[in-house]
Motif scaffolding. Structure first.
Motif, PDB file in Angstrom:
ATOM      1  N   ASN A  48       0.830  -1.212   0.000  1.00  0.00           N
ATOM      2  CA  ASN A  48       0.000   0.000   0.000  1.00  0.00           C
ATOM      3  C   ASN A  48       0.863   1.261   0.000  1.00  0.00           C
ATOM      4  O   ASN A  48       0.624   2.182  -0.786  1.00  0.00           O
ATOM      5  CB  ASN A  48      -0.914   0.023   1.227  1.00  0.00           C
ATOM      6  CG  ASN A  48      -2.098  -0.926   1.114  1.00  0.00           C
ATOM      7  OD1 ASN A  48      -2.707  -1.304   2.107  1.00  0.00           O
ATOM      8  ND2 ASN A  48      -2.441  -1.335  -0.098  1.00  0.00           N
ATOM      9  N   ASN A 257      -3.154   1.876   6.867  1.00  0.00           N
ATOM     10  CA  ASN A 257      -3.734   0.820   6.033  1.00  0.00           C
ATOM     11  C   ASN A 257      -4.536  -0.139   6.909  1.00  0.00           C
ATOM     12  O   ASN A 257      -4.209  -0.356   8.073  1.00  0.00           O
ATOM     13  CB  ASN A 257      -2.648   0.056   5.278  1.00  0.00           C
ATOM     14  CG  ASN A 257      -1.730  -0.732   6.192  1.00  0.00           C
ATOM     15  OD1 ASN A 257      -0.810  -0.162   6.783  1.00  0.00           O
ATOM     16  ND2 ASN A 257      -1.979  -2.025   6.330  1.00  0.00           N
ATOM     17  N   HIS A 297      -8.977  -1.111  -1.758  1.00  0.00           N
ATOM     18  CA  HIS A 297      -8.577   0.210  -1.272  1.00  0.00           C
ATOM     19  C   HIS A 297      -7.784   0.057   0.030  1.00  0.00           C
ATOM     20  O   HIS A 297      -8.126  -0.784   0.854  1.00  0.00           O
ATOM     21  CB  HIS A 297      -9.801   1.092  -1.042  1.00  0.00           C
ATOM     22  CG  HIS A 297      -9.421   2.510  -0.708  1.00  0.00           C
ATOM     23  ND1 HIS A 297      -9.291   3.480  -1.679  1.00  0.00           N
ATOM     24  CD2 HIS A 297      -9.086   3.067   0.461  1.00  0.00           C
ATOM     25  CE1 HIS A 297      -8.894   4.598  -1.095  1.00  0.00           C
ATOM     26  NE2 HIS A 297      -8.770   4.376   0.193  1.00  0.00           N
ATOM     27  N   TYR A 298      -6.762   0.868   0.218  1.00  0.00           N
ATOM     28  CA  TYR A 298      -5.867   0.636   1.370  1.00  0.00           C
ATOM     29  C   TYR A 298      -6.572   0.818   2.715  1.00  0.00           C
ATOM     30  O   TYR A 298      -6.126   0.281   3.723  1.00  0.00           O
ATOM     31  CB  TYR A 298      -4.623   1.532   1.288  1.00  0.00           C
ATOM     32  CG  TYR A 298      -4.854   2.996   1.618  1.00  0.00           C
ATOM     33  CD1 TYR A 298      -5.239   3.889   0.623  1.00  0.00           C
ATOM     34  CD2 TYR A 298      -4.682   3.494   2.917  1.00  0.00           C
ATOM     35  CE1 TYR A 298      -5.456   5.229   0.904  1.00  0.00           C
ATOM     36  CE2 TYR A 298      -4.899   4.833   3.210  1.00  0.00           C
ATOM     37  CZ  TYR A 298      -5.285   5.692   2.200  1.00  0.00           C
ATOM     38  OH  TYR A 298      -5.501   7.014   2.505  1.00  0.00           O
ATOM     39  N   ARG A 299      -7.705   1.551   2.721  1.00  0.00           N
ATOM     40  CA  ARG A 299      -8.397   1.739   4.006  1.00  0.00           C
ATOM     41  C   ARG A 299      -9.522   0.721   4.211  1.00  0.00           C
ATOM     42  O   ARG A 299     -10.254   0.808   5.198  1.00  0.00           O
ATOM     43  CB  ARG A 299      -8.960   3.162   4.091  1.00  0.00           C
ATOM     44  CG  ARG A 299      -7.879   4.208   4.346  1.00  0.00           C
ATOM     45  CD  ARG A 299      -8.455   5.550   4.741  1.00  0.00           C
ATOM     46  NE  ARG A 299      -8.956   6.309   3.622  1.00  0.00           N
ATOM     47  CZ  ARG A 299     -10.212   6.732   3.511  1.00  0.00           C
ATOM     48  NH1 ARG A 299     -11.091   6.467   4.461  1.00  0.00           N
ATOM     49  NH2 ARG A 299     -10.596   7.423   2.459  1.00  0.00           N
ATOM     50  N   SER A 300      -9.674  -0.195   3.276  1.00  0.00           N
ATOM     51  CA  SER A 300     -10.705  -1.227   3.420  1.00  0.00           C
ATOM     52  C   SER A 300     -10.086  -2.533   3.898  1.00  0.00           C
ATOM     53  O   SER A 300      -8.984  -2.884   3.499  1.00  0.00           O
ATOM     54  CB  SER A 300     -11.388  -1.495   2.082  1.00  0.00           C
ATOM     55  OG  SER A 300     -12.059  -0.348   1.635  1.00  0.00           O
ATOM     56  N   ASP A 349      -7.405   9.956  -3.146  1.00  0.00           N
ATOM     57  CA  ASP A 349      -6.986   9.111  -2.025  1.00  0.00           C
ATOM     58  C   ASP A 349      -6.636   7.693  -2.482  1.00  0.00           C
ATOM     59  O   ASP A 349      -7.024   6.714  -1.845  1.00  0.00           O
ATOM     60  CB  ASP A 349      -8.081   9.077  -0.945  1.00  0.00           C
ATOM     61  CG  ASP A 349      -7.574   8.462   0.370  1.00  0.00           C
ATOM     62  OD1 ASP A 349      -6.384   8.634   0.682  1.00  0.00           O
ATOM     63  OD2 ASP A 349      -8.381   7.810   1.053  1.00  0.00           O
ATOM     64  N   ALA A 351      -7.575   5.739  -5.051  1.00  0.00           N
ATOM     65  CA  ALA A 351      -8.732   4.866  -5.269  1.00  0.00           C
ATOM     66  C   ALA A 351      -8.389   3.783  -6.291  1.00  0.00           C
ATOM     67  O   ALA A 351      -8.855   3.808  -7.430  1.00  0.00           O
ATOM     68  CB  ALA A 351      -9.930   5.683  -5.730  1.00  0.00           C
ATOM     69  N   VAL A 352      -7.578   2.858  -5.862  1.00  0.00           N
ATOM     70  CA  VAL A 352      -7.111   1.804  -6.764  1.00  0.00           C
ATOM     71  C   VAL A 352      -8.264   1.015  -7.397  1.00  0.00           C
ATOM     72  O   VAL A 352      -8.226   0.743  -8.596  1.00  0.00           O
ATOM     73  CB  VAL A 352      -6.127   0.860  -6.038  1.00  0.00           C
ATOM     74  CG1 VAL A 352      -5.743  -0.320  -6.929  1.00  0.00           C
ATOM     75  CG2 VAL A 352      -4.882   1.627  -5.627  1.00  0.00           C
ATOM     76  N   PRO A 353      -9.299   0.628  -6.649  1.00  0.00           N
ATOM     77  CA  PRO A 353     -10.385  -0.128  -7.285  1.00  0.00           C
ATOM     78  C   PRO A 353     -11.016   0.626  -8.452  1.00  0.00           C
ATOM     79  O   PRO A 353     -11.345   0.030  -9.469  1.00  0.00           O
ATOM     80  CB  PRO A 353     -11.390  -0.327  -6.145  1.00  0.00           C
ATOM     81  CG  PRO A 353     -10.570  -0.274  -4.907  1.00  0.00           C
ATOM     82  CD  PRO A 353      -9.507   0.752  -5.201  1.00  0.00           C
ATOM     83  N   THR A 354     -11.179   1.915  -8.313  1.00  0.00           N
ATOM     84  CA  THR A 354     -11.708   2.717  -9.414  1.00  0.00           C
ATOM     85  C   THR A 354     -10.698   2.777 -10.557  1.00  0.00           C
ATOM     86  O   THR A 354     -11.064   2.699 -11.726  1.00  0.00           O
ATOM     87  CB  THR A 354     -12.024   4.142  -8.923  1.00  0.00           C
ATOM     88  OG1 THR A 354     -12.852   4.044  -7.763  1.00  0.00           O
ATOM     89  CG2 THR A 354     -12.735   4.951  -9.979  1.00  0.00           C
TER      90      THR A 354
END
Length: 467
Positions: A48, A257, A297-300, A349, A351-354
RNA sequence: GGUCGGGUGGCCGAGAGGCGAGGCUCAGGACUGCAAAUCCUGCUACACGGGUUCAAAUCCCGUCCCGACCUCCA
């Protein structure tokens, strides 16, 4: 192009990133306590923050990235007794295991990777400063404590109240002014390693090293402090307490993370539900594990399962296959290009998934372009995909992931396979499909997959489970 | 007890008042001698009960469930 905004744990908001020094970014991430082999939760953190670092560099920042190694603490001492080796040998053993895991996952080495034991001098200097300022005290038993009641900003990161904290079960009521005061320095115990200080021989408390080393390498104020969510309290609170009491501005932004979980529960050594990186790498390649860990996402929370890992690897191989095919058609490696869709997602932020959705679009476009023979579009798609993968640290053409020593062999193998394919083409020509299928099946049994594309047959080495 | 996250389709996983994220799986189709790969189509979901609103997965109130931290933690 949009500009970068990042979440800040302190304010619980996403705000534009504006560095202390224009054009530069300074980051301190809490690394591992090297007391056991790394599990995938540890490397998720590594991945991350490596993605953050790569995106900052891609965005034009000159990044200084520090990740420390905690090579002295209670667990290391206990583990050393258990494994019957000196504590420093144990620490080195696991430090190397972490380095190997980071390398396998293409996590770039930090700019500097300081060890706690190499910075005892800086820690002593910091303690002296804290005592001079009246923020810390040495009760005379060899310990040094921070006086948490002196600092109004204490616990602002975790938003707790001092009086709501449960006092530690083993709190030293004799020497501590308040049971919640924490140890900067611990007096030497019989048989434990120790370093001389003005307050007697001892060893560092866990939190002191990060304040001392962040100051040593990044100065009084720096841009981002990162680490795992579990470090918010007490570790990061205590770092803030130490550094702000010393008069430092310290971290301008905090990033944390989230976990890798199993059955909804955090992966941790104490729960015994850890999955070691070395074990997972027997199932998938490093680049695939990285893709999996980096894709949420790193915060999920990332709920681990073999099925999810396999699915992720499958998806990645499709992307990889397109890139390889494009190279076969175009003849040159793609030139990494950052699409605006990818950039917008990352700027929000990270948003890797996006961002991944934008890769999927490019992939579909690229595959269609291969079918249509539209070379310009193949190049464009391949460039966008490679640009995105590079930032995510999953570029299959990266030297870290390149197959080593296979060049000559692949060339020879190609000659042999082409011979077989020529036979097969002849068989197909005379509609002798039994013979042509026999050749394809024969190659398949050897692990060679044949695909008939618009550009003629192509072969690749197939990967099977558990390879 | 205090503090903080969650609950989204068969599965993974985004989003955070209106425009069907995306992926994987599965089914059908196109292409193919057959496969494979690829493309197209389909499967249209937001824990529950109220409320606000022209409009709620998203905001508010309540309920249920899961998880994290409270001095070992990435």
């Amino acid at each position: 192009m949009s500009s970068l905004s990042l979440y800040d744990t302190l304010t619980r908001t996403t705000t534009p990133f504006s560095p202390v020094i224009a054009g530069k970014a300074s980051i301190y991430v809490c690394g591992a306590t090297v007391q056991a082999a790394p599990h995938i939760g540890h490397v998720r953190s590594g991945v991350n923050f490596d993605i953050l670092r790569r995106w900052l560099i891609k965005s034009g920042y000159d990044v200084t990235f520090i990740r420390n190694v905690t090579d002295i603490d209670d667990k290391i001492l206990h583990k050393a007794i258990h494994e019957e080796m000196p504590w420093w040998a144990l620490a080195m053993k696991y430090e190397r295991a972490f380095s190997a895991a980071y390398t396998a996952l293409n996590v770039a080495p930090p700019t500097y990777e300081p060890r706690a034991t190499g910075h005892i001098t800086q820690m002593i200097e910091l303690m002296q400063l804290l005592i001079e300022k009246g923020a810390a005290y040495a009760p005379g038993n060899g310990d040094v404590y921070l006086d948490v009641r002196k600092l109004s900003s204490y616990l602002t990161l975790s938003r707790q109240k001092l009086d709501d904290l449960q006092p530690a079960a083993d709190a030293d009521e004799v020497n501590k002014k308040d049971p919640r005061d924490f140890a900067l320095w611990k007096a030497a115990k019989e048989g434990d390693p120790s370093w001389p200080t003005p307050w007697g021989p001892g060893r560092p408390g866990w939190h002191l090293e990060c304040s001392a080393m962040a100051h040593a390498y990044l100065g009084e104020t720096f841009d981002i402090h990162g680490g795992g969510l579990d470090l918010v309290f007490p570790h990061h609170e205590n770092e803030i307490a130490q550094s702000e009491s010393a008069g430092y501005g310290f971290a301008k932004r905090w990033m944390h993370n989230a976990w890798v979980t199993q059955s909804g529960e955090k992966m941790s050594k104490s729960l015994g539900n850890t999955l070691q990186v070395a074990e997972i790498l027997k199932r998938v390649r490093g680049i695939e594990l990285r893709w999996y860990l980096g894709s949420a996402h790193y915060r999920s929370m990332l709920e681990y399962s073999e099925a999810a890992l396999d699915e992720s690897a499958t998806a990645f191989r499709r992307i990889e296959a397109f890139l390889h095919r494009s190279v076969e058609i175009i003849g040159t490696l793609p030139t990494p290009f950052i699409s605006s869709g990818f950039a917008d997602a990352m700027n929000d932020d990270l948003a890797v998934p996006t961002a991944l959705a934008s890769i999927s679009e490019s992939l579909r476009t690229g595959n269609t372009a291969i079918t249509d023979g539209n070379k310009a579009l193949i190049v464009q798609s391949a460039n966008e995909i490679r640009g995105a993968l590079e930032v995510l640290g999953c570029d299959p053409f990266d030297a870290t992931f390149a197959q080593s020593g296979g060049e000559d062999l692949t060339g020879a193998l190609d000659g042999v396979i082409q011979l077989a394919l020529t036979q097969r083409a002849a068989a197909r020509e005379r509609k002798d499909f039994a013979a042509s299928d026999q050749i394809r099946d024969g190659l398949s049994a050897l692990g060679i997959t044949i695909e008939d594309t618009a550009q003629g047959p192509r072969w690749s080495i197939s990967r099977s489970e558990g390879e």
